[in-house]
Scaffold this motif. Sequence first.
Motif, PDB file in Angstrom:
ATOM      1  N   PHE A 410       6.397 -46.929  83.436  1.00 57.87           N
ATOM      2  CA  PHE A 410       6.598 -45.743  82.592  1.00 57.87           C
ATOM      3  C   PHE A 410       6.498 -44.443  83.395  1.00 57.87           C
ATOM      4  N   LYS A 411       5.952 -44.509  84.607  1.00 58.03           N
ATOM      5  CA  LYS A 411       5.819 -43.287  85.405  1.00 58.03           C
ATOM      6  C   LYS A 411       7.193 -42.689  85.728  1.00 58.03           C
ATOM      7  N   ALA A 412       8.224 -43.529  85.715  1.00 55.03           N
ATOM      8  CA  ALA A 412       9.576 -43.035  85.996  1.00 55.03           C
ATOM      9  C   ALA A 412      10.018 -41.997  84.969  1.00 55.03           C
ATOM     10  N   PHE A 413       9.524 -42.125  83.730  1.00 58.07           N
ATOM     11  CA  PHE A 413       9.936 -41.196  82.682  1.00 58.07           C
ATOM     12  C   PHE A 413       9.240 -39.840  82.845  1.00 58.07           C
ATOM     13  N   THR A 414       8.014 -39.856  83.314  1.00 54.65           N
ATOM     14  CA  THR A 414       7.324 -38.597  83.624  1.00 54.65           C
ATOM     15  C   THR A 414       7.998 -37.920  84.808  1.00 54.65           C
ATOM     16  N   LEU A 415       8.365 -38.705  85.809  1.00 56.99           N
ATOM     17  CA  LEU A 415       9.073 -38.176  86.975  1.00 56.99           C
ATOM     18  C   LEU A 415      10.387 -37.537  86.555  1.00 56.99           C
ATOM     19  N   ALA A 416      11.148 -38.222  85.695  1.00 56.13           N
ATOM     20  CA  ALA A 416      12.428 -37.695  85.234  1.00 56.13           C
ATOM     21  C   ALA A 416      12.232 -36.411  84.428  1.00 56.13           C
ATOM     22  N   LEU A 483       0.491 -34.666  86.401  1.00 58.74           N
ATOM     23  CA  LEU A 483       1.902 -34.288  86.323  1.00 58.74           C
ATOM     24  C   LEU A 483       2.365 -34.285  84.862  1.00 58.74           C
ATOM     25  N   GLU A 484       1.942 -35.292  84.094  1.00 59.81           N
ATOM     26  CA  GLU A 484       2.307 -35.358  82.681  1.00 59.81           C
ATOM     27  C   GLU A 484       1.760 -34.154  81.917  1.00 59.81           C
ATOM     28  N   LYS A 485       0.557 -33.745  82.250  1.00 56.30           N
ATOM     29  CA  LYS A 485      -0.016 -32.571  81.595  1.00 56.30           C
ATOM     30  C   LYS A 485       0.799 -31.326  81.907  1.00 56.30           C
ATOM     31  N   GLU A 486       1.229 -31.214  83.163  1.00 59.23           N
ATOM     32  CA  GLU A 486       2.021 -30.046  83.559  1.00 59.23           C
ATOM     33  C   GLU A 486       3.399 -30.065  82.909  1.00 59.23           C
ATOM     34  N   VAL A 487       3.997 -31.222  82.845  1.00 65.20           N
ATOM     35  CA  VAL A 487       5.322 -31.362  82.221  1.00 65.20           C
ATOM     36  C   VAL A 487       5.219 -31.253  80.703  1.00 65.20           C
ATOM     37  N   GLY A 488       4.159 -31.843  80.150  1.00 65.66           N
ATOM     38  CA  GLY A 488       3.985 -31.903  78.704  1.00 65.66           C
ATOM     39  C   GLY A 488       4.143 -33.333  78.212  1.00 65.66           C
ATOM     40  N   LEU A 489       3.131 -33.807  77.478  1.00 70.25           N
ATOM     41  CA  LEU A 489       3.200 -35.172  76.944  1.00 70.25           C
ATOM     42  C   LEU A 489       4.432 -35.368  76.086  1.00 70.25           C
ATOM     43  N   CYS A 490       4.708 -34.399  75.218  1.00 69.32           N
ATOM     44  CA  CYS A 490       5.858 -34.543  74.317  1.00 69.32           C
ATOM     45  C   CYS A 490       7.164 -34.640  75.088  1.00 69.32           C
ATOM     46  N   ASP A 491       7.324 -33.827  76.141  1.00 71.13           N
ATOM     47  CA  ASP A 491       8.551 -33.880  76.932  1.00 71.13           C
ATOM     48  C   ASP A 491       8.694 -35.232  77.628  1.00 71.13           C
ATOM     49  N   THR A 492       7.574 -35.806  78.052  1.00 72.82           N
ATOM     50  CA  THR A 492       7.622 -37.136  78.663  1.00 72.82           C
ATOM     51  C   THR A 492       8.044 -38.182  77.646  1.00 72.82           C
ATOM     52  N   VAL A 493       7.482 -38.099  76.437  1.00 75.64           N
ATOM     53  CA  VAL A 493       7.848 -39.039  75.363  1.00 75.64           C
ATOM     54  C   VAL A 493       9.323 -38.891  75.009  1.00 75.64           C
ATOM     55  N   LYS A 494       9.781 -37.655  74.901  1.00 80.93           N
ATOM     56  CA  LYS A 494      11.187 -37.418  74.565  1.00 80.93           C
ATOM     57  C   LYS A 494      12.117 -37.982  75.640  1.00 80.93           C
ATOM     58  N   MET A 495      11.701 -37.861  76.904  1.00 76.73           N
ATOM     59  CA  MET A 495      12.522 -38.410  77.989  1.00 76.73           C
ATOM     60  C   MET A 495      12.622 -39.926  77.850  1.00 76.73           C
ATOM     61  N   THR A 516       1.999 -42.106  80.181  1.00 73.98           N
ATOM     62  CA  THR A 516       2.662 -42.299  81.476  1.00 73.98           C
ATOM     63  C   THR A 516       2.207 -43.559  82.197  1.00 73.98           C
ATOM     64  N   LEU A 517       1.024 -44.087  81.810  1.00 72.10           N
ATOM     65  CA  LEU A 517       0.503 -45.303  82.435  1.00 72.10           C
ATOM     66  C   LEU A 517       1.005 -46.556  81.732  1.00 72.10           C
ATOM     67  N   GLY A 518       1.846 -46.385  80.684  1.00 70.39           N
ATOM     68  CA  GLY A 518       2.550 -47.511  80.093  1.00 70.39           C
ATOM     69  C   GLY A 518       1.734 -48.422  79.211  1.00 70.39           C
ATOM     70  N   PHE A 519       0.965 -47.854  78.258  1.00 67.41           N
ATOM     71  CA  PHE A 519       0.186 -48.711  77.362  1.00 67.41           C
ATOM     72  C   PHE A 519       1.005 -49.208  76.172  1.00 67.41           C
TER      73      PHE A 519
END
Length: 794
Positions: A410-416, A483-495, A516-519
């Motif tokens: 799931f870290k790939a989605f935070t990266l994207a 990184l997820e905090k800086e990007v935003g949890l919601c933006d990571t979920v939306k990605m 982001t850790l894929g639970f």
Amino acid sequence: MEADGGIGRAGAVRRLAGYSMMAGLLAGLLLVPLAWTAGVGARDSADWLLSEPADLDELKAPQRSQILAADGSLIATFFRQNRVEVPLDEISPAVKQAVLAIEDSRFYEHGALDTRGTVRALMSNLNNSGEGAQGGSGITQQYVKNLLYMNAESEAEKQQAVEITKGRKLRELRYAIAVERRYPKDEILEKYLNIAFFGDHAYGVEAAARRYFSVSASKLNLNQAATLAGILKNGNFYNARLNGEGARNRRDVVLDRMAELGWISREEAAKEKAKPLVLKLTETKNGCTESKAPFFCDYVQREILNNPIFGKTKGERERLLWAGGLKIRTTMDWKTQNAARKALLRHVPARNKEKKAAAQVLVEPGTGEIKGMDVGRELGPDEEPGKTWINFAADASHGTSVGMAAGSTFKAFTLAAAFDEGMPIGERITAPVAYAPTGFRDCKGKNVSDTTELRNSSDGEGGRSFSLLTGTWHSVNTFFLKLEKEVGLCDTVKMAKKLGIRRADGKPLQEFASFTLGFNDVSPLRVAAAYAAFGARGKYCEPIAIKRIDRSDGKKIKVPSANCEQVIDKGVADAVNHVMSGVLTKGTARGLGLGRPAAGKTGTVDNYSAAWFAGYTPELASAVWVGDPRGGYSNPMTNVCLPTHCGGPVYGASIPGPIWQDTMAEALRGVKATGFRRPPSEFFRKGSGEDRVRMPDLRGLKPEAAADKLRAMGMDYRIASSEKHSEYPEGTVASTDPAPGASIDPGDFDTTVVLTVSKGPEPHEEEPPPHEDGPFLPELPFQATPFQVPFLSR
């Protein structure tokens, strides 16, 4: 009272009313008013009988459906009745003669009702004791009877189709009249031969020929044809496999009847009767359990049974699949499927003592086509070793699996999401050893912070600064939480949602800081499809297994579309591809490359409850899960002993990675390799993201050896156009730019090391050559003795 063995007029009339085949018909037509029998007004009774039934076009014999691979080869067959329809000219003439002889020799001479046959049957029945009553139904009426029974849905409808009543016979006669009006005799005979029951689950002459003799209907000889014609009297009783003697006796009756009619000679009949009944059985496999790709097959089956596009109700969809005569062309590629199966079983055998399981899905980037899907077990009851009904590769709607936590994939989605917001590859974040994720909000604005400290897994590290590149390569949990905090949890979920990620149980994705850790519990299919979007430069396609469905009448059925859509910018996808390519060369999966451009991400779930690997090339994407069906947390992947890994915990690179590598290498063998695109320069505005290193001293090395060292560092190089003299041997490196000891960014695209080749040391000034006739003497203008030569040098 009637005498024993005698038949009085009153008794005959009573018996006449009870006969199922023809007595009821004649009683209805001749002795009882048609209006009473049919339940219609007397004035309209004749019109009713001669009118065409409204549902005639809807009545069709159930056909078997086939699921086919992309190349048209068979994956599986589905049928309620094993039937293969063939035209009349593909049926042996011997079969036509044998069936007509025993069933309806005057078929081409009479209409819907064979009056002569009816009267003959009636008189025969009137002169026996009630046992062995003969029927007067011709082939057209038998065809109608079979047709009505086979289209009955409920038990009540089936009972009505065979019940002994005058009303049923009149209904059959009405349909028979309509059939005779609509179709020529040859076509009616063809329909009958394709619908008739020949016992042993064989419906129609083609299926019967294959079942009993392993030949097509066109190849049946006289003996075989007579055997099949004899079975028609009672498919269950004269089943040639179960009642060989009965089938042979009935065969002989058919041969005698053919001789009686003059269609074959008496000698020929006697010759055939003297032969033993020789069977060569072939069993037609039904359903997915017998398939060589059982879990892909099961996925396709569930797609048809559950998707409203194939029918409003489940009953409609079941009839379509099991009786619709479909040709279902799928996306599956046998080369890919077999590679997946082989790799899974090599690393995680179906019957392993650890009771672990593995699953894999392969999806084509840019099309969404599922090229392979397998679970390293057989499809069957879970209580049997090495079997399971659960398709761990798919969602619950296509295999009853509720999914598995996907870990660091799931870290790939935070990266994207970070790249989508313009963050450069060289952006650095200090990752602590432990981190309490506070200050997080979900997409509804709810505070979802957690004061519990999260740490890095054993395949990651912390306590220093990482860039987006190195943080991904080393799979650092605390780095990605920050990184997820800086990007935003919601933006990571939306990605993740943009890339098709859904929970396997159909519920909404859970939004917590550790997203982001894929639970979240997902399926390998969803992860493979998401990673395929990276391979397709940001184009996401819904995974599809069906390309085309053709009905038996040649008409096509609408199938689900992949609905491909550009969900993220191409440059963003290129940046993700660039970073995750390094995972295979310098990160947690180093050594798992394919010898062609590829990218991927390991996923080790907390407490070693499961392990994943997801990777891709521009041509193919795959996701692999390895875990314990009994529950990963109660049965963790620690100290397991499997063929390729024994002892210690299982990481994403331990077993899932090699499964992926083995599968992809074989599936892509012979497929032309294409590379990933260089990310836009804006992503390198803070450098390449790699940790800076000192420029090594390459002077004195051969250019080939120097190049190898630079390539190992990830550096580009070129040879200078001109050589120069130096203290180093000719043909070796004389100097480098940057110079030895310089601080360099090994991944910086703008840094290319220039190698200048040495011409060897500069040559010294040469001495004048000696005179050929002795010591050099200058020319003098006068004659002098040796003692008169002037002093020139010291």
